[in-house]
Design a protein around this motif. Structure first.
Motif, PDB file in Angstrom:
ATOM      1  N   LEU A   6       0.808  -1.218   0.000  1.00 53.14           N
ATOM      2  CA  LEU A   6       0.000   0.000   0.000  1.00 53.14           C
ATOM      3  C   LEU A   6       0.841   1.267   0.000  1.00 53.14           C
ATOM      4  O   LEU A   6       1.901   1.325   0.616  1.00 53.14           O
ATOM      5  N   CYS A   7       0.311   2.269  -0.664  1.00 56.25           N
ATOM      6  CA  CYS A   7       0.877   3.609  -0.695  1.00 56.25           C
ATOM      7  C   CYS A   7      -0.277   4.535  -1.074  1.00 56.25           C
ATOM      8  O   CYS A   7      -1.320   4.063  -1.515  1.00 56.25           O
ATOM      9  N   THR A   8      -0.110   5.801  -0.918  1.00 54.67           N
ATOM     10  CA  THR A   8      -1.222   6.712  -1.181  1.00 54.67           C
ATOM     11  C   THR A   8      -1.676   6.670  -2.637  1.00 54.67           C
ATOM     12  O   THR A   8      -2.799   6.320  -2.941  1.00 54.67           O
ATOM     13  N   GLY A   9      -0.792   7.029  -3.565  1.00 58.60           N
ATOM     14  CA  GLY A   9      -1.179   7.140  -4.969  1.00 58.60           C
ATOM     15  C   GLY A   9      -1.061   5.865  -5.773  1.00 58.60           C
ATOM     16  O   GLY A   9      -1.612   5.772  -6.864  1.00 58.60           O
ATOM     17  N   ASN A  10      -0.338   4.882  -5.264  1.00 60.03           N
ATOM     18  CA  ASN A  10      -0.115   3.622  -5.966  1.00 60.03           C
ATOM     19  C   ASN A  10       0.413   3.870  -7.385  1.00 60.03           C
ATOM     20  O   ASN A  10       0.038   3.221  -8.336  1.00 60.03           O
ATOM     21  N   THR A  30       2.348 -14.124  -4.538  1.00 67.22           N
ATOM     22  CA  THR A  30       1.965 -13.121  -5.521  1.00 67.22           C
ATOM     23  C   THR A  30       1.735 -11.800  -4.805  1.00 67.22           C
ATOM     24  O   THR A  30       1.088 -11.756  -3.762  1.00 67.22           O
ATOM     25  N   ALA A  31       2.297 -10.739  -5.377  1.00 63.55           N
ATOM     26  CA  ALA A  31       2.137  -9.403  -4.806  1.00 63.55           C
ATOM     27  C   ALA A  31       1.176  -8.574  -5.654  1.00 63.55           C
ATOM     28  O   ALA A  31       1.119  -8.714  -6.881  1.00 63.55           O
ATOM     29  N   TYR A  32       0.450  -7.723  -4.953  1.00 63.96           N
ATOM     30  CA  TYR A  32      -0.470  -6.772  -5.559  1.00 63.96           C
ATOM     31  C   TYR A  32      -0.188  -5.437  -4.902  1.00 63.96           C
ATOM     32  O   TYR A  32       0.433  -5.384  -3.839  1.00 63.96           O
ATOM     33  N   SER A  33      -0.673  -4.370  -5.497  1.00 68.01           N
ATOM     34  CA  SER A  33      -0.520  -3.072  -4.845  1.00 68.01           C
ATOM     35  C   SER A  33      -1.783  -2.249  -5.030  1.00 68.01           C
ATOM     36  O   SER A  33      -2.566  -2.480  -5.957  1.00 68.01           O
ATOM     37  N   ALA A  34      -1.944  -1.292  -4.111  1.00 74.84           N
ATOM     38  CA  ALA A  34      -3.118  -0.434  -4.154  1.00 74.84           C
ATOM     39  C   ALA A  34      -2.811   0.854  -3.410  1.00 74.84           C
ATOM     40  O   ALA A  34      -1.830   0.948  -2.679  1.00 74.84           O
ATOM     41  N   GLY A  35      -3.675   1.828  -3.614  1.00 76.45           N
ATOM     42  CA  GLY A  35      -3.503   3.111  -2.949  1.00 76.45           C
ATOM     43  C   GLY A  35      -4.754   3.555  -2.237  1.00 76.45           C
ATOM     44  O   GLY A  35      -5.865   3.171  -2.609  1.00 76.45           O
ATOM     45  N   SER A  36      -4.568   4.371  -1.218  1.00 72.98           N
ATOM     46  CA  SER A  36      -5.719   4.928  -0.508  1.00 72.98           C
ATOM     47  C   SER A  36      -6.390   6.011  -1.352  1.00 72.98           C
ATOM     48  O   SER A  36      -7.589   6.240  -1.243  1.00 72.98           O
ATOM     49  N   VAL A  37      -5.606   6.685  -2.195  1.00 66.49           N
ATOM     50  CA  VAL A  37      -6.116   7.671  -3.156  1.00 66.49           C
ATOM     51  C   VAL A  37      -5.351   7.419  -4.459  1.00 66.49           C
ATOM     52  O   VAL A  37      -4.385   8.122  -4.770  1.00 66.49           O
ATOM     53  N   PRO A  38      -5.739   6.391  -5.212  1.00 67.04           N
ATOM     54  CA  PRO A  38      -4.932   5.989  -6.356  1.00 67.04           C
ATOM     55  C   PRO A  38      -4.849   7.045  -7.454  1.00 67.04           C
ATOM     56  O   PRO A  38      -5.818   7.753  -7.738  1.00 67.04           O
ATOM     57  N   THR A  81       2.623  -1.505   4.216  1.00 70.37           N
ATOM     58  CA  THR A  81       2.349  -0.099   3.932  1.00 70.37           C
ATOM     59  C   THR A  81       3.676   0.637   3.826  1.00 70.37           C
ATOM     60  O   THR A  81       4.559   0.457   4.661  1.00 70.37           O
ATOM     61  N   LEU A  82       3.795   1.492   2.800  1.00 69.67           N
ATOM     62  CA  LEU A  82       5.074   2.134   2.510  1.00 69.67           C
ATOM     63  C   LEU A  82       5.126   3.628   2.797  1.00 69.67           C
ATOM     64  O   LEU A  82       6.182   4.225   2.620  1.00 69.67           O
ATOM     65  N   CYS A  83       4.028   4.234   3.199  1.00 65.16           N
ATOM     66  CA  CYS A  83       4.098   5.678   3.451  1.00 65.16           C
ATOM     67  C   CYS A  83       3.283   6.066   4.677  1.00 65.16           C
ATOM     68  O   CYS A  83       2.290   5.439   5.004  1.00 65.16           O
ATOM     69  N   ALA A  88      -1.388   6.386   8.359  1.00 67.35           N
ATOM     70  CA  ALA A  88      -2.180   7.169   9.306  1.00 67.35           C
ATOM     71  C   ALA A  88      -3.686   7.041   9.057  1.00 67.35           C
ATOM     72  O   ALA A  88      -4.489   7.362   9.925  1.00 67.35           O
ATOM     73  N   LYS A  89      -4.063   6.575   7.884  1.00 69.66           N
ATOM     74  CA  LYS A  89      -5.486   6.441   7.561  1.00 69.66           C
ATOM     75  C   LYS A  89      -6.028   5.135   8.118  1.00 69.66           C
ATOM     76  O   LYS A  89      -5.300   4.163   8.284  1.00 69.66           O
ATOM     77  N   LYS A  90      -7.318   5.131   8.370  1.00 68.44           N
ATOM     78  CA  LYS A  90      -7.967   3.896   8.814  1.00 68.44           C
ATOM     79  C   LYS A  90      -8.129   2.997   7.599  1.00 68.44           C
ATOM     80  O   LYS A  90      -8.845   3.309   6.663  1.00 68.44           O
ATOM     81  N   ALA A  91      -7.431   1.900   7.628  1.00 68.10           N
ATOM     82  CA  ALA A  91      -7.479   0.951   6.512  1.00 68.10           C
ATOM     83  C   ALA A  91      -8.811   0.216   6.502  1.00 68.10           C
ATOM     84  O   ALA A  91      -9.438   0.041   7.540  1.00 68.10           O
ATOM     85  N   PRO A  92      -9.220  -0.216   5.329  1.00 70.72           N
ATOM     86  CA  PRO A  92     -10.429  -1.049   5.272  1.00 70.72           C
ATOM     87  C   PRO A  92     -10.210  -2.354   6.038  1.00 70.72           C
ATOM     88  O   PRO A  92      -9.072  -2.706   6.357  1.00 70.72           O
ATOM     89  N   ALA A  93     -11.280  -3.050   6.282  1.00 72.49           N
ATOM     90  CA  ALA A  93     -11.181  -4.366   6.926  1.00 72.49           C
ATOM     91  C   ALA A  93     -10.751  -5.366   5.866  1.00 72.49           C
ATOM     92  O   ALA A  93     -11.441  -5.579   4.876  1.00 72.49           O
TER      93      ALA A  93
END
Length: 156
Positions: A6-10, A30-38, A81-83, A88-93
């Motif tokens: 995870l990272c903000t902008g992914n 297997t790795a995947y990535s996503a952002g809180s505000v992609p 999480t990388l940033c 600091a954000k509440k991650a989804p469940a």
């Protein structure tokens, strides 16, 4: 084993680690990535660096971390999480109650010498990924994984 990075902008750091892990990890991881505000797209310099290092970039695209949450989502075993902004954000469940870890990696995008910063970030993430993959992560419990991620963050 599924790893979510995870990272903000992914669009840079998390994409780099996703690609590194998928290139370095043994079968079954297997790795995947996503952002809180992609972002709308992966940063072009990130794609160029990955391609120059023989990584397949054809499927790399920013995604929303909510795509990996909820009862119908793919189970994730480890979330890195990388940033600090995303941490600091509440991650989804997350389904499957994955192990979690935090590696504070500075955002290379927007640095004075952006290409050099992206290359340095790639090298740092590559060191950490290799350190992680030295462990039998497929058989480690959540506490062991979390502890390993903390040690790696201090060393690599």
């Amino acid at each position: 084993m599924n790893i979510l990075v995870l990272c903000t902008g992914n669009d840079a750091r998390s994409i780099l680690l996703e690609s590194i892990l998928n290139d370095e990890a043994p079968n079954g991881i297997t790795a995947y990535s996503a952002g809180s505000v992609p972002a709308d797209a992966v940063h072009p310099a990130v794609l160029a660096l990955l391609e120059a290092n023989d990584h397949d970039t054809s499927d790399l695209t920013p995604s929303d971390w909510r795509d990996y949450a909820g009862d119908d989502a793919m189970p994730v075993d480890l979330v890195i999480t990388l940033c600090s902004e995303t941490a600091a954000k509440k991650a989804p469940a997350w389904p499957n109650a994955p192990a979690t870890g935090y590696w504070d990696i500075a955002n290379p995008v927007g640095a004075a010498d952006e290409e050099a910063a992206i290359a340095a970030t790639f090298e740092q993430l590559q060191r950490r990924a290799k350190a992680l993959l030295k462990h039998p992560i497929e058989t480690m419990d959540a506490g062991e994984l979390t502890a390993a991620l903390k040690r790696i963050a201090k060393q690599a």
